[in-house]
Design a protein around this motif. Sequence first.
Motif, PDB file in Angstrom:
ATOM      1  N   GLU A 196       0.831  -1.208   0.000  1.00  0.00           N
ATOM      2  CA  GLU A 196       0.000   0.000   0.000  1.00  0.00           C
ATOM      3  C   GLU A 196       0.865   1.258   0.000  1.00  0.00           C
ATOM      4  O   GLU A 196       0.574   2.232  -0.702  1.00  0.00           O
ATOM      5  CB  GLU A 196      -0.917   0.006   1.232  1.00  0.00           C
ATOM      6  CG  GLU A 196      -2.123  -0.902   1.115  1.00  0.00           C
ATOM      7  CD  GLU A 196      -3.133  -0.626   2.215  1.00  0.00           C
ATOM      8  OE1 GLU A 196      -2.720  -0.278   3.349  1.00  0.00           O
ATOM      9  OE2 GLU A 196      -4.335  -0.768   1.948  1.00  0.00           O
ATOM     10  N   ASN A 197       1.932   1.238   0.805  1.00  0.00           N
ATOM     11  CA  ASN A 197       2.851   2.377   0.819  1.00  0.00           C
ATOM     12  C   ASN A 197       3.466   2.592  -0.563  1.00  0.00           C
ATOM     13  O   ASN A 197       3.633   3.731  -1.015  1.00  0.00           O
ATOM     14  CB  ASN A 197       3.961   2.142   1.839  1.00  0.00           C
ATOM     15  CG  ASN A 197       3.469   2.201   3.274  1.00  0.00           C
ATOM     16  OD1 ASN A 197       2.372   2.663   3.550  1.00  0.00           O
ATOM     17  ND2 ASN A 197       4.291   1.722   4.197  1.00  0.00           N
ATOM     18  N   ARG A 199       2.196   1.824  -3.460  1.00  0.00           N
ATOM     19  CA  ARG A 199       1.180   2.408  -4.356  1.00  0.00           C
ATOM     20  C   ARG A 199       1.063   3.915  -4.140  1.00  0.00           C
ATOM     21  O   ARG A 199       1.101   4.699  -5.099  1.00  0.00           O
ATOM     22  CB  ARG A 199      -0.170   1.733  -4.112  1.00  0.00           C
ATOM     23  CG  ARG A 199      -1.302   2.358  -4.914  1.00  0.00           C
ATOM     24  CD  ARG A 199      -2.657   1.767  -4.542  1.00  0.00           C
ATOM     25  NE  ARG A 199      -3.708   2.583  -5.146  1.00  0.00           N
ATOM     26  CZ  ARG A 199      -4.124   2.493  -6.398  1.00  0.00           C
ATOM     27  NH1 ARG A 199      -3.569   1.611  -7.203  1.00  0.00           N
ATOM     28  NH2 ARG A 199      -5.080   3.265  -6.854  1.00  0.00           N
ATOM     29  N   ASN A 200       0.950   4.322  -2.889  1.00  0.00           N
ATOM     30  CA  ASN A 200       0.781   5.742  -2.591  1.00  0.00           C
ATOM     31  C   ASN A 200       1.987   6.557  -3.034  1.00  0.00           C
ATOM     32  O   ASN A 200       1.854   7.659  -3.578  1.00  0.00           O
ATOM     33  CB  ASN A 200       0.536   5.927  -1.093  1.00  0.00           C
ATOM     34  CG  ASN A 200      -0.776   5.327  -0.643  1.00  0.00           C
ATOM     35  OD1 ASN A 200      -1.708   5.168  -1.430  1.00  0.00           O
ATOM     36  ND2 ASN A 200      -0.861   4.962   0.630  1.00  0.00           N
TER      37      ASN A 200
END
Length: 216
Positions: A196-197, A199-200
Amino acid sequence: MNPSYLMLGLIQDGPVSGSLQQEASAAFIGFDALQPDDLNWVNVTDWPAVIIGSHADQIALVRQRAGLVRYLNQGGLVIWNGAIAHSPLPELLPFVPMPVRTLAYLTVTQLKVHPLFSQVPAEALTYRKGVAGFWGRGHNPPPPGATPVNGLGPQPEEHPVDWYWARPQGGAFFMHAGNDLFTFADSTELRHTVLENLRNWVLAHHNEGRLEGEIS
């Protein structure tokens, strides 16, 4: 509404595993398997980041140096995993192992805050299954102007296992001198956090043309 998938290129020895695709899918990331010679036509608009796996063919990457430079000059982001034995760029120097491989020399220290490691404690990088050394056992020396992110041992600034470099000519490198970032954690939850990190962070780079909030 669910976010759309972020497609990233992955250069490694062999296809993208089903387990990685499944875990990445939960973070709305997809991986396309690329070969080093694909760098001759890969565009930032299609693959905002290209990840080089720790078992990628570095000799082939050296042969495709012009394609790698082309991608970076477009503003691309390259995330390198593993020890450098054959450098595709003159600024990237060969791997330097730790002089001693005791726990004290394999302990990971966070030197700078980086979005990839948001909510990831340093202890989780140091240990896997109760054993130290999986995250890294040395470093690829950073070029001038690079920012150390994580270091090893009692003098972590001298052994930056992870660093970030914004190239003066364009594009950026994130260097991780260890096994692939996605395989480090015992915990599925931690692996999901890193994805997730990722992706961001990549979206910030792609949408705004820079790594917003990259380091503090």
